[in-house]
Design a protein around this motif. Sequence first.
Motif, PDB file in Angstrom:
ATOM      1  N   LYS A  42      54.475  19.655  45.801  1.00 44.67           N
ATOM      2  CA  LYS A  42      53.941  20.362  44.893  1.00 44.67           C
ATOM      3  C   LYS A  42      54.520  22.005  44.425  1.00 44.67           C
ATOM      4  N   ALA A  43      54.937  22.017  45.625  1.00 42.80           N
ATOM      5  CA  ALA A  43      54.871  23.315  45.628  1.00 42.80           C
ATOM      6  C   ALA A  43      56.981  23.283  46.838  1.00 42.80           C
ATOM      7  N   HIS A  44      57.992  23.648  46.553  1.00 46.08           N
ATOM      8  CA  HIS A  44      58.944  23.214  47.143  1.00 46.08           C
ATOM      9  C   HIS A  44      59.148  24.371  47.873  1.00 46.08           C
ATOM     10  N   SER A  45      59.528  24.174  49.246  1.00 41.26           N
ATOM     11  CA  SER A  45      59.779  25.437  50.562  1.00 41.26           C
ATOM     12  C   SER A  45      61.084  26.111  50.459  1.00 41.26           C
ATOM     13  N   ALA A  46      61.017  27.090  50.867  1.00 42.84           N
ATOM     14  CA  ALA A  46      61.030  27.741  51.120  1.00 42.84           C
ATOM     15  C   ALA A  46      62.354  27.984  51.656  1.00 42.84           C
ATOM     16  N   GLY A  71      63.024  18.423  48.464  1.00 36.87           N
ATOM     17  CA  GLY A  71      62.077  19.184  48.844  1.00 36.87           C
ATOM     18  C   GLY A  71      61.912  21.378  49.149  1.00 36.87           C
ATOM     19  N   PHE A  72      63.190  21.202  48.477  1.00 35.33           N
ATOM     20  CA  PHE A  72      63.357  22.841  49.410  1.00 35.33           C
ATOM     21  C   PHE A  72      63.656  23.363  47.870  1.00 35.33           C
ATOM     22  N   VAL A  73      63.701  24.472  47.309  1.00 35.02           N
ATOM     23  CA  VAL A  73      64.079  25.014  46.457  1.00 35.02           C
ATOM     24  C   VAL A  73      65.721  25.813  46.318  1.00 35.02           C
ATOM     25  N   THR A  74      65.921  25.417  45.185  1.00 30.99           N
ATOM     26  CA  THR A  74      68.012  25.447  44.807  1.00 30.99           C
ATOM     27  C   THR A  74      68.098  26.825  43.596  1.00 30.99           C
ATOM     28  N   PHE A  75      69.377  27.193  44.051  1.00 32.53           N
ATOM     29  CA  PHE A  75      69.251  28.346  43.172  1.00 32.53           C
ATOM     30  C   PHE A  75      70.524  27.686  41.881  1.00 32.53           C
ATOM     31  N   PRO A 133      65.461  30.238  40.871  1.00 28.11           N
ATOM     32  CA  PRO A 133      64.840  29.802  42.455  1.00 28.11           C
ATOM     33  C   PRO A 133      64.782  28.368  41.614  1.00 28.11           C
ATOM     34  N   LEU A 134      64.729  27.104  41.361  1.00 23.38           N
ATOM     35  CA  LEU A 134      64.898  26.013  40.620  1.00 23.38           C
ATOM     36  C   LEU A 134      63.548  25.506  42.078  1.00 23.38           C
ATOM     37  N   GLY A 135      62.769  24.358  41.379  1.00 27.19           N
ATOM     38  CA  GLY A 135      61.256  23.885  42.500  1.00 27.19           C
ATOM     39  C   GLY A 135      60.704  25.381  42.630  1.00 27.19           C
ATOM     40  N   ALA A 136      61.145  26.035  43.064  1.00 26.36           N
ATOM     41  CA  ALA A 136      59.534  27.578  42.854  1.00 26.36           C
ATOM     42  C   ALA A 136      59.023  27.225  42.274  1.00 26.36           C
ATOM     43  N   HIS A 137      57.257  27.380  42.289  1.00 30.37           N
ATOM     44  CA  HIS A 137      56.297  27.607  41.524  1.00 30.37           C
ATOM     45  C   HIS A 137      56.204  29.081  40.505  1.00 30.37           C
ATOM     46  N   GLN A 171      57.413  37.597  30.004  1.00 32.86           N
ATOM     47  CA  GLN A 171      57.320  37.786  31.565  1.00 32.86           C
ATOM     48  C   GLN A 171      57.208  36.188  32.234  1.00 32.86           C
ATOM     49  N   LEU A 172      57.941  36.308  33.259  1.00 29.51           N
ATOM     50  CA  LEU A 172      58.387  35.037  34.248  1.00 29.51           C
ATOM     51  C   LEU A 172      58.138  35.541  35.489  1.00 29.51           C
ATOM     52  N   THR A 173      57.587  35.547  36.485  1.00 28.63           N
ATOM     53  CA  THR A 173      56.945  35.948  38.078  1.00 28.63           C
ATOM     54  C   THR A 173      56.769  35.081  38.935  1.00 28.63           C
ATOM     55  N   LEU A 174      57.788  35.171  39.756  1.00 34.19           N
ATOM     56  CA  LEU A 174      57.318  34.166  41.258  1.00 34.19           C
ATOM     57  C   LEU A 174      55.987  33.792  41.973  1.00 34.19           C
ATOM     58  N   GLU A 175      55.330  32.816  41.841  1.00 36.51           N
ATOM     59  CA  GLU A 175      54.084  32.696  42.604  1.00 36.51           C
ATOM     60  C   GLU A 175      54.399  32.143  44.278  1.00 36.51           C
ATOM     61  N   GLN A 176      55.227  32.467  44.431  1.00 36.49           N
ATOM     62  CA  GLN A 176      55.671  31.610  45.621  1.00 36.49           C
ATOM     63  C   GLN A 176      57.065  32.256  46.443  1.00 36.49           C
ATOM     64  N   ASP A 177      57.009  32.773  47.621  1.00 37.53           N
ATOM     65  CA  ASP A 177      58.830  32.455  48.763  1.00 37.53           C
ATOM     66  C   ASP A 177      59.770  31.624  48.663  1.00 37.53           C
ATOM     67  N   VAL A 178      60.333  32.555  48.042  1.00 37.74           N
ATOM     68  CA  VAL A 178      61.611  31.308  47.977  1.00 37.74           C
ATOM     69  C   VAL A 178      62.799  31.062  48.941  1.00 37.74           C
ATOM     70  N   VAL A 179      62.186  32.848  50.109  1.00 39.39           N
ATOM     71  CA  VAL A 179      63.611  32.790  51.176  1.00 39.39           C
ATOM     72  C   VAL A 179      62.643  33.290  51.929  1.00 39.39           C
ATOM     73  N   THR A 180      63.029  32.478  53.244  1.00 40.96           N
ATOM     74  CA  THR A 180      62.441  33.376  54.302  1.00 40.96           C
ATOM     75  C   THR A 180      63.073  33.794  55.278  1.00 40.96           C
ATOM     76  N   LEU A 181      62.439  35.098  55.913  1.00 43.34           N
ATOM     77  CA  LEU A 181      63.219  36.273  56.243  1.00 43.34           C
ATOM     78  C   LEU A 181      63.182  35.961  57.910  1.00 43.34           C
TER      79      LEU A 181
END
Length: 315
Positions: free
Chosen positions: A12-16, A135-139, A292-296, A305-315
């Motif tokens: 339901k939420a793809h991983s960063a 199950g993770f975000v692709t670009f 970011p495909l798979g991102a919420h 407007q299009l707004t990210l509701e999750q982090d797509v990468v982890t630092l």
Amino acid sequence: MNSRLTAQVSFKAHSAVPALPAGGVIGLIAPAGPAQLDLDSATQWMHARGYQLRVFPGVWEKNGYLAGSDAARAGDLHAAFADDSIDAIFCLRGGYGSPRLLDSIDFELIRRHPKPFVGYSDITALHLAITRYAGFVTFHGPMLNADLLGNKQSPTESSLLRMLSGQQPRLLSHPDEYPLSTVAPGCASGRLLGGNLSLICATIGSPFELDDQDAILFIEDVNEPLYRVDRLLTHLRLAGKLNRLRGVLVGDFAGIDLSALLQLLRQELGPLGIPVLAGWRSGHCDPNLTLPLGAHVRLDADRQQLTLEQDVVTL
């Protein structure tokens, strides 16, 4: 079905994925068509931005309209993911060939080695499969030859590198710079999925088809006349792929008159009762902005407007 294709998990939420670090190594593969690579130019481009380039063997191969055999191209895909010294994977070009790899991909291997994977057009087939089974975000973003080495406008590059490095603001849209068109009003949240419309339709009926449940569908295409776009949208409707969507984001449809496209979109998508926003500068266009495909995400067609509701990468 390929024994490597493990049962789908309902993500339901793809991983960063891990962010592309400064000084990182970018692996270049050619999972679709062939193209002549200017290695000096590619290496200089990477070094000028602080990255290292690793070119996988299939980039140098040509088998008619394919960049090498299916086994060679799938082998490069697996090798690029499995190699932990590779920080991100860029695709050389689109064309044709990615769908031929789908039933030979080891998704368990890919799931164990998440990293940014970037491409568009024919690469849509791989985006659909990886987001569904790994199950993770692709670009959905620029490729090396046509875009990054092709002198496309600067937002093409900056959008990609900001996204992969974790510097991209949550708000993705800039309607003042790139005008958008509200096809149907409303606001909705969901997983951003999709890519090239022809490839989305080509996978219907296979284990790799679009998982449309609660999705914000992104579509784009090139060299398709209006009547063929009509046919593709009708295919989605008849296949039941529009029924469970939360919204639609329409990218570039190169070569089609905008007013005629908007009229078709209102006819085909307006009755769905979901927000539809058109004119997004992603696809076979200049600039080609990264998604970011798979991102919420949240799609607000009223405010454009299009707004990210999750982090797509982890630092």
